[in-house]
Design a protein around this motif. Structure first.
Motif, PDB file in Angstrom:
ATOM      1  N   MET A   1      38.180  -0.700  38.740  1.00 22.26           N
ATOM      2  CA  MET A   1      36.906   0.021  38.707  1.00 22.26           C
ATOM      3  C   MET A   1      36.163  -0.365  37.424  1.00 22.26           C
ATOM      4  N   SER A   2      34.947  -0.807  37.588  1.00 21.15           N
ATOM      5  CA  SER A   2      34.161  -1.114  36.396  1.00 21.15           C
ATOM      6  C   SER A   2      32.706  -0.764  36.667  1.00 21.15           C
ATOM      7  N   GLY A   3      31.942  -0.763  35.609  1.00 25.65           N
ATOM      8  CA  GLY A   3      30.518  -0.483  35.762  1.00 25.65           C
ATOM      9  C   GLY A   3      30.176   0.988  35.923  1.00 25.65           C
ATOM     10  N   TRP A   4      31.157   1.873  35.686  1.00 22.08           N
ATOM     11  CA  TRP A   4      30.875   3.305  35.866  1.00 22.08           C
ATOM     12  C   TRP A   4      30.392   3.961  34.590  1.00 22.08           C
ATOM     13  N   ILE A   5      30.391   3.208  33.490  1.00 23.01           N
ATOM     14  CA  ILE A   5      29.865   3.756  32.229  1.00 23.01           C
ATOM     15  C   ILE A   5      28.590   3.009  31.855  1.00 23.01           C
ATOM     16  N   ASP A   6      27.500   3.738  31.733  1.00 23.72           N
ATOM     17  CA  ASP A   6      26.266   3.159  31.187  1.00 23.72           C
ATOM     18  C   ASP A   6      26.254   3.440  29.698  1.00 23.72           C
ATOM     19  N   ARG A   7      26.235   2.427  28.900  1.00 24.55           N
ATOM     20  CA  ARG A   7      26.218   2.643  27.452  1.00 24.55           C
ATOM     21  C   ARG A   7      24.790   2.523  26.933  1.00 24.55           C
ATOM     22  N   HIS A   8      24.302   3.625  26.361  1.00 27.40           N
ATOM     23  CA  HIS A   8      22.923   3.666  25.880  1.00 27.40           C
ATOM     24  C   HIS A   8      22.910   3.459  24.379  1.00 27.40           C
ATOM     25  N   PRO A   9      21.872   2.805  23.866  1.00 27.41           N
ATOM     26  CA  PRO A   9      21.831   2.594  22.413  1.00 27.41           C
ATOM     27  C   PRO A   9      21.745   3.918  21.665  1.00 27.41           C
ATOM     28  N   ARG A  10      22.508   4.052  20.613  1.00 26.36           N
ATOM     29  CA  ARG A  10      22.504   5.288  19.834  1.00 26.36           C
ATOM     30  C   ARG A  10      21.295   5.307  18.916  1.00 26.36           C
ATOM     31  N   GLN A  11      20.591   6.441  18.929  1.00 23.15           N
ATOM     32  CA  GLN A  11      19.460   6.599  18.020  1.00 23.15           C
ATOM     33  C   GLN A  11      20.005   7.200  16.733  1.00 23.15           C
ATOM     34  N   VAL A  12      20.007   6.413  15.688  1.00 21.72           N
ATOM     35  CA  VAL A  12      20.636   6.863  14.443  1.00 21.72           C
ATOM     36  C   VAL A  12      19.686   7.815  13.715  1.00 21.72           C
ATOM     37  N   PRO A  13      20.145   9.025  13.350  1.00 23.39           N
ATOM     38  CA  PRO A  13      19.264   9.956  12.639  1.00 23.39           C
ATOM     39  C   PRO A  13      19.036   9.495  11.201  1.00 23.39           C
ATOM     40  N   THR A  14      17.962   9.961  10.629  1.00 22.97           N
ATOM     41  CA  THR A  14      17.667   9.655   9.227  1.00 22.97           C
ATOM     42  C   THR A  14      18.374  10.681   8.346  1.00 22.97           C
ATOM     43  N   GLU A  15      19.177  10.202   7.411  1.00 24.87           N
ATOM     44  CA  GLU A  15      19.883  11.118   6.511  1.00 24.87           C
ATOM     45  C   GLU A  15      18.968  11.475   5.345  1.00 24.87           C
ATOM     46  N   VAL A  16      18.815  12.774   5.129  1.00 23.88           N
ATOM     47  CA  VAL A  16      17.932  13.227   4.041  1.00 23.88           C
ATOM     48  C   VAL A  16      18.636  14.334   3.243  1.00 23.88           C
ATOM     49  N   PRO A  17      18.330  14.442   1.938  1.00 27.17           N
ATOM     50  CA  PRO A  17      18.945  15.496   1.134  1.00 27.17           C
ATOM     51  C   PRO A  17      18.333  16.864   1.385  1.00 27.17           C
ATOM     52  N   GLU A  18      17.090  16.892   1.872  1.00 32.64           N
ATOM     53  CA  GLU A  18      16.460  18.144   2.277  1.00 32.64           C
ATOM     54  C   GLU A  18      15.291  17.823   3.190  1.00 32.64           C
ATOM     55  N   LEU A  19      14.868  18.838   3.917  1.00 32.78           N
ATOM     56  CA  LEU A  19      13.764  18.636   4.846  1.00 32.78           C
ATOM     57  C   LEU A  19      12.454  18.860   4.103  1.00 32.78           C
ATOM     58  N   ASP A  20      11.625  17.827   4.049  1.00 37.58           N
ATOM     59  CA  ASP A  20      10.305  17.948   3.431  1.00 37.58           C
ATOM     60  C   ASP A  20       9.274  17.752   4.536  1.00 37.58           C
ATOM     61  N   LEU A  21       8.918  18.874   5.148  1.00 37.43           N
ATOM     62  CA  LEU A  21       8.051  18.814   6.327  1.00 37.43           C
ATOM     63  C   LEU A  21       6.693  18.197   5.999  1.00 37.43           C
ATOM     64  N   GLY A  22       6.172  18.545   4.816  1.00 37.76           N
ATOM     65  CA  GLY A  22       4.856  18.036   4.420  1.00 37.76           C
ATOM     66  C   GLY A  22       4.823  16.520   4.304  1.00 37.76           C
ATOM     67  N   ALA A  23       5.950  15.926   3.933  1.00 36.71           N
ATOM     68  CA  ALA A  23       5.990  14.479   3.717  1.00 36.71           C
ATOM     69  C   ALA A  23       6.194  13.695   5.013  1.00 36.71           C
ATOM     70  N   LEU A  24       6.591  14.389   6.082  1.00 32.98           N
ATOM     71  CA  LEU A  24       6.846  13.681   7.348  1.00 32.98           C
ATOM     72  C   LEU A  24       5.526  13.362   8.047  1.00 32.98           C
ATOM     73  N   PRO A  25       5.372  12.162   8.585  1.00 27.77           N
ATOM     74  CA  PRO A  25       4.179  11.872   9.377  1.00 27.77           C
ATOM     75  C   PRO A  25       4.275  12.559  10.735  1.00 27.77           C
ATOM     76  N   PRO A  26       3.132  12.774  11.405  1.00 29.38           N
ATOM     77  CA  PRO A  26       3.197  13.328  12.758  1.00 29.38           C
ATOM     78  C   PRO A  26       4.105  12.465  13.634  1.00 29.38           C
ATOM     79  N   GLY A  27       4.818  13.109  14.543  1.00 28.91           N
ATOM     80  CA  GLY A  27       5.718  12.365  15.423  1.00 28.91           C
ATOM     81  C   GLY A  27       7.013  13.119  15.611  1.00 28.91           C
TER      82      GLY A  27
END
Ligand SMILES: [Zn+2]
Length: 332
Positions: A1-27
């Motif tokens: 049996m093969s082809g039963w796993i679809d491997r999707h690319p992992r979206q790597v999160p951005t590591e930050v020391p704190e959340l600075d909402l004001g500095a984030l661009p819209p999105g």
């Protein structure tokens, strides 16, 4: 049996020391916010999703899940909610923490590893013990900018809940938020010291708690209803355009609620149905001994609605039977 796993690319999160909402661009932003480190010296990071609108300024709405580490139904609720948001036509920002209590989540446990209920030590203390320091960092690094909070919980072990919201209904803006969420029941509750809801309400945040489903499991229907309700709140705040789905209206509102507990041990059978209205004096549960001998018949002390009930028949003295909501509005 093969082809039963679809491997999707992992979206790597951005590591930050704190959340600075004001500095984030819209999105749309997937962030991992460093809070503490574990006994291996590895960072413990809070998983945070931010959708920041490009269509102008507006409120910052927080949605949090799993402050109790085994209360998981808020997680798919958040995942699906955030996918419905389009930053291009949104104002303000939605800030979601999919797992608040990361160490408890990893252990399949409600509490923090130091055996403390994280939802009793908020907003925490710098220099405090493990849970308190974690709470402090979370408050300072992630939750500092909220105008509104919807904190997602489930029943605890051995209980089931109707989809309901707990809120301080004396505050008109908070009451409006609670009613827009479209739950079946609203229970007025001023809040308990040390909860996420109360700690933020003390800072002027409109904060409510939603109870959806059972611990350590997913309930798709309740997750869907909660998602639609939160989306309706965003519409009500003028942050997103209306969509086709509308949450239920006309919740049963309770001015007070009480837990009924057994006064003896035995095998408990709760006969009152979840969500049902029971009359004063109506039988809601029985307790028998291991040979089937009837020990107790429990009756509703007042007319009310069954908000939560026990599913665990093994009852010691003082076990929870059901949570009875008494209909009405506070102060009315
Ligand atoms: Zn909880």
């Amino acid at each position: 049996m093969s082809g039963w796993i679809d491997r999707h690319p992992r979206q790597v999160p951005t590591e930050v020391p704190e959340l600075d909402l004001g500095a984030l661009p819209p999105g749309r932003h997937h962030l991992a916010v460093a809070l503490t480190s574990d006994g291996m010296g590895q960072p413990v990071r809070a998983p945070v999703i931010v959708v920041k609108g490009a269509a102008g300024s507006g409120p910052v709405v927080g949605v949090t899940a799993a402050v109790h580490g085994n209360e998981l139904n808020g997680i798919p609720t958040i995942h699906r909610l955030m996918k419905t948001l389009d930053p291009a036509n949104m104002k303000g920002a939605v800030l979601a923490v999919t797992v608040v209590n990361v160490p408890g989540y990893l252990r399949n446990e409600r509490r923090f590893p130091d055996h403390t209920d994280l939802n009793r030590v908020m907003p925490g203390r710098d220099g405090g013990r493990e849970s308190s320091l974690y709470a402090h960092r979370l408050t300072e690094r992630v939750l500092g900018t909220l105008d509104v909070l919807v904190d997602l919980h489930t029943a605890s072990f051995g209980l089931v809940n109707r989809l309901h919201v707990r809120a301080d209904m004396r505050d008109p803006a908070t009451a409006r938020l609670a009613r827009t969420l479209g739950t079946e029941i609203i229970v007025h509750h001023e809040g308990v010291e040390g909860t996420l809801r109360t700690s933020l309400a003390d800072r002027g945040v409109r904060a409510v708690t939603v109870e959806l489903g059972d611990p350590q499991s997913i309930d798709r229907d309740k997750a869907r209803d909660a998602r639609i309700g939160i989306r309706d709140c965003l519409e009500g705040l003028g942050m997103v355009p209306p969509d086709a789905q509308e949450a239920r209206r006309g919740a049963i509102e309770c001015a007070r609620s009480h837990w009924l507990h057994t006064d003896a041990g035995g095998f408990l059978e709760v006969t009152a149905r979840l969500g049902a209205r029971v009359a004063e004096g109506e039988v809601v549960a029985t307790l028998v001994d291991p040979w089937g001998g009837l020990l107790r018949t429990y009756r509703a002390p007042k007319a009310g609605v069954v908000v939560s009930r026990s599913t665990n028949p093994v009852a010691s003295s003082g076990a929870r039977i059901l949570h009875l909501g008494l209909e009405g509005r506070p102060g009315a």
